[in-house]
Design a protein around this motif. Structure first.
Motif, PDB file in Angstrom:
ATOM      1  N   ALA A 164     -24.400  31.535  12.820  1.00  0.00           N
ATOM      2  CA  ALA A 164     -25.737  31.344  12.244  1.00  0.00           C
ATOM      3  C   ALA A 164     -26.241  32.641  11.624  1.00  0.00           C
ATOM      4  CB  ALA A 164     -26.716  30.848  13.313  1.00  0.00           C
ATOM      5  N   GLY A 165     -26.028  33.748  12.318  1.00  0.00           N
ATOM      6  CA  GLY A 165     -26.474  35.042  11.798  1.00  0.00           C
ATOM      7  C   GLY A 165     -25.784  35.410  10.499  1.00  0.00           C
ATOM      8  N   LEU A 166     -24.484  35.190  10.441  1.00  0.00           N
ATOM      9  CA  LEU A 166     -23.759  35.497   9.205  1.00  0.00           C
ATOM     10  C   LEU A 166     -24.225  34.600   8.059  1.00  0.00           C
ATOM     11  CD1 LEU A 166     -20.177  36.105  10.614  1.00  0.00           C
ATOM     12  CD2 LEU A 166     -21.816  37.811   9.802  1.00  0.00           C
ATOM     13  N   CYS A 167     -24.524  33.342   8.362  1.00  0.00           N
ATOM     14  CA  CYS A 167     -25.047  32.449   7.316  1.00  0.00           C
ATOM     15  C   CYS A 167     -26.412  32.920   6.835  1.00  0.00           C
ATOM     16  CB  CYS A 167     -25.147  31.018   7.836  1.00  0.00           C
ATOM     17  SG  CYS A 167     -23.573  30.161   7.986  1.00  0.00           S
ATOM     18  N   GLU A 168     -27.291  33.264   7.770  1.00  0.00           N
ATOM     19  CA  GLU A 168     -28.642  33.675   7.362  1.00  0.00           C
ATOM     20  C   GLU A 168     -28.611  34.991   6.587  1.00  0.00           C
ATOM     21  OE1 GLU A 168     -33.146  34.377   9.024  1.00  0.00           O
ATOM     22  OE2 GLU A 168     -31.505  34.311  10.462  1.00  0.00           O
ATOM     23  N   ILE A 169     -27.902  35.964   7.128  1.00  0.00           N
ATOM     24  CA  ILE A 169     -27.863  37.272   6.471  1.00  0.00           C
ATOM     25  C   ILE A 169     -27.079  37.195   5.161  1.00  0.00           C
ATOM     26  CG2 ILE A 169     -27.100  39.667   6.688  1.00  0.00           C
ATOM     27  CD1 ILE A 169     -27.539  39.260   9.777  1.00  0.00           C
ATOM     28  N   GLY A 170     -25.928  36.539   5.189  1.00  0.00           N
ATOM     29  CA  GLY A 170     -25.112  36.430   3.977  1.00  0.00           C
ATOM     30  C   GLY A 170     -25.804  35.654   2.875  1.00  0.00           C
ATOM     31  N   GLY A 171     -26.416  34.526   3.235  1.00  0.00           N
ATOM     32  CA  GLY A 171     -27.139  33.730   2.239  1.00  0.00           C
ATOM     33  C   GLY A 171     -28.319  34.488   1.681  1.00  0.00           C
TER      34      GLY A 171
END
Length: 103
Positions: free
Chosen positions: A7-14
């Motif tokens: 979830a963190g990688l999705c939020e930060i990456g997006g």
């Protein structure tokens, strides 16, 4: 824990892709991909077995850790000792929220 990291990688990456589009003049394709990844961020936490409030409260600690690591690896700004201390305190809180025995 895997879902928190994902979830963190999705939020930060997006968010980073949208940032690149708006702040650095990258192609609109960056924004579109960022929005799709941010939508995935909204889905991933639903895979956690705990209820919404607890999941999002605990996730925030992982978000802090991943944000500092992202800044260090992508933007080349290493965390200082206060970043590390603060992150450790927050992760201790995550452990209490998610894993402390409840009666």
């Amino acid at each position: 824990m895997v879902y928190f990291i994902l979830a963190g990688l999705c939020e930060i990456g997006g968010g980073y892709l949208v940032w690149l589009w708006l702040r650095e003049g990258r192609s609109f394709h960056f924004a579109l991909l960022g929005w799709v990844i941010l939508m995935l961020y909204g889905i991933v936490p639903t895979l956690q077995p705990a209820h919404f409030g607890r999941v999002y409260a605990a996730y925030s600690g992982f978000f802090i850790l991943l944000s500092l690591l992202w800044g260090w690896q992508i933007d080349r700004i290493p965390p200082d000792r206060f970043d590390v201390i603060g992150c450790a305190i927050v992760l201790l809180g995550v452990g209490v929220i998610m894993y402390f025995p409840r009666g």
